[in-house]
Design an enzyme around this catalytic site. Sequence first.
Site, PDB file in Angstrom:
ATOM      1  N   SER A  65      51.616  36.658  95.534  1.00  0.00           N
ATOM      2  CA  SER A  65      51.941  36.768  94.117  1.00  0.00           C
ATOM      3  C   SER A  65      52.742  38.020  93.810  1.00  0.00           C
ATOM      4  O   SER A  65      53.381  38.101  92.783  1.00  0.00           O
ATOM      5  CB  SER A  65      50.663  36.724  93.277  1.00  0.00           C
ATOM      6  OG  SER A  65      49.670  37.514  93.844  1.00  0.00           O
ATOM      7  N   ASN A 119      53.193  35.815  87.799  1.00  0.00           N
ATOM      8  CA  ASN A 119      52.239  36.914  87.833  1.00  0.00           C
ATOM      9  C   ASN A 119      52.706  38.164  87.106  1.00  0.00           C
ATOM     10  O   ASN A 119      51.907  39.001  86.712  1.00  0.00           O
ATOM     11  CB  ASN A 119      51.856  37.242  89.272  1.00  0.00           C
ATOM     12  CG  ASN A 119      50.762  36.312  89.736  1.00  0.00           C
ATOM     13  OD1 ASN A 119      50.207  35.567  88.916  1.00  0.00           O
ATOM     14  ND2 ASN A 119      50.449  36.328  90.991  1.00  0.00           N
ATOM     15  N   HIS A 152      54.441  30.123  95.843  1.00  0.00           N
ATOM     16  CA  HIS A 152      53.283  30.632  95.127  1.00  0.00           C
ATOM     17  C   HIS A 152      52.494  29.455  94.554  1.00  0.00           C
ATOM     18  O   HIS A 152      52.799  28.952  93.480  1.00  0.00           O
ATOM     19  CB  HIS A 152      53.748  31.600  94.027  1.00  0.00           C
ATOM     20  CG  HIS A 152      52.630  32.212  93.261  1.00  0.00           C
ATOM     21  ND1 HIS A 152      52.756  32.594  91.942  1.00  0.00           N
ATOM     22  CD2 HIS A 152      51.359  32.494  93.624  1.00  0.00           C
ATOM     23  CE1 HIS A 152      51.599  33.084  91.543  1.00  0.00           C
ATOM     24  NE2 HIS A 152      50.748  33.026  92.537  1.00  0.00           N
ATOM     25  N   GLU A 155      55.527  27.743  92.247  1.00  0.00           N
ATOM     26  CA  GLU A 155      56.627  28.679  92.033  1.00  0.00           C
ATOM     27  C   GLU A 155      57.224  28.980  93.415  1.00  0.00           C
ATOM     28  O   GLU A 155      56.538  29.496  94.286  1.00  0.00           O
ATOM     29  CB  GLU A 155      56.061  29.961  91.398  1.00  0.00           C
ATOM     30  CG  GLU A 155      57.079  30.908  90.865  1.00  0.00           C
ATOM     31  CD  GLU A 155      56.397  32.114  90.191  1.00  0.00           C
ATOM     32  OE1 GLU A 155      55.259  32.480  90.571  1.00  0.00           O
ATOM     33  OE2 GLU A 155      57.005  32.694  89.292  1.00  0.00           O
TER      34      GLU A 155
END
Lengths: 291, 89
Positions: free
Chosen positions: A122, A193, A143, A155
Amino acid sequence: MAQSIRTVGVVGAGVMGTGLAQALAVSGHEVLLVDRTEEILARAEQQIQQGLRFGRVLGAQGAGTDRRVVAKRIRYTTEYEGFDGADFVIENVTEDWDIKRGVYQRIDAVCRPECVFAANTSVIPITRIGAATGRQDRVLGMHFMNPVPLKPTVEVIRGHHTSEETLDTARQLLTQLGKEGIVVEDSPGFVSNRVLMLTVNEAVYLVHEGVASAAEVDQIFRSCFGHRMGPLETADLIGLDTILQSVEGLYAAFSDSKYRPCPLLTRMVDAGLLGRKSGQGFFAYPTTAAS
Amino acid sequence: MTTQHTTDGHRPAIRGFLAQFFGDHQPADEDDIFATGFVNSLFIMQLVLFVEGEFELTVEDEDLEMANFNTVAAIDAFVARKRATVAGD
């Protein structure tokens, strides 16, 4: 041309690694799950069995799925056994650069040159991870969101040297998993994030300062914004240790004080209150801890 | 030897478990506990493990339907049904 993917190596049998191994096995892949100790792997196997058991009611797998057949597709190893036959490796170890770097040096030596490496991170820059290997064009970020079997979107992060072919191979794997990817550029925290960790950290400050209780903070997000989970329950699900590491990672990457970790978050991690996985975080998870 | 539960007898234990998550906002017998906003779908895992441990029964794959676990009354009826099967009544 994207390469075909049959065998996937999963490094790290924590929350993300086990969820990923489960989702890969359900979608028909042969999975190699590696972690440091037999104990960690035994716990992972138990969690995967439970995940498969509840998979149908949670919508992670179809009604016809035979969970015994699915479970047999996963091999557990502490020695990267079989990784020379992996088509794709997804790394899920803790967000600590020294540990990650060691893992990449190891898999770079064992895996075939065409094998693609995806970092399920992240906050650690994908470009830096790529530079730790001899295959910078075949390294990207993926991700995954927790719980992996239930989340439809991933992601995907393009490192400085990541090739289009590598992105295509990753897209193909996601299609096989029944998921979609959104490709973004390499930047600390990426999109999700950078925003989420700051939000969670600020929510912890509200509890720390006595502005509202954890339940009240979350209720506002659920009732006012229609979020399925409030930020603190999300933090419990991710793991407060991971949240702290991520916030610290953002702080280090941007040298910006807006990412300073809330002292309450640090204290809870020190106290072993890590959220769902330890049975207690901002909320209690009684039977999960006992099981 | 396990205690013989009547149908209503399961509800205090179920409510006691839910109280850990719902506090003062206890759902009524027929309220969908997953629609309250206090818990999400993952909660069913904790709930099923609680039901198995508390009432000493095994929830089979085919029992894993939301309809068996989404209200206090449904859980109660499910437990009664399973225990009746075990007891051979």
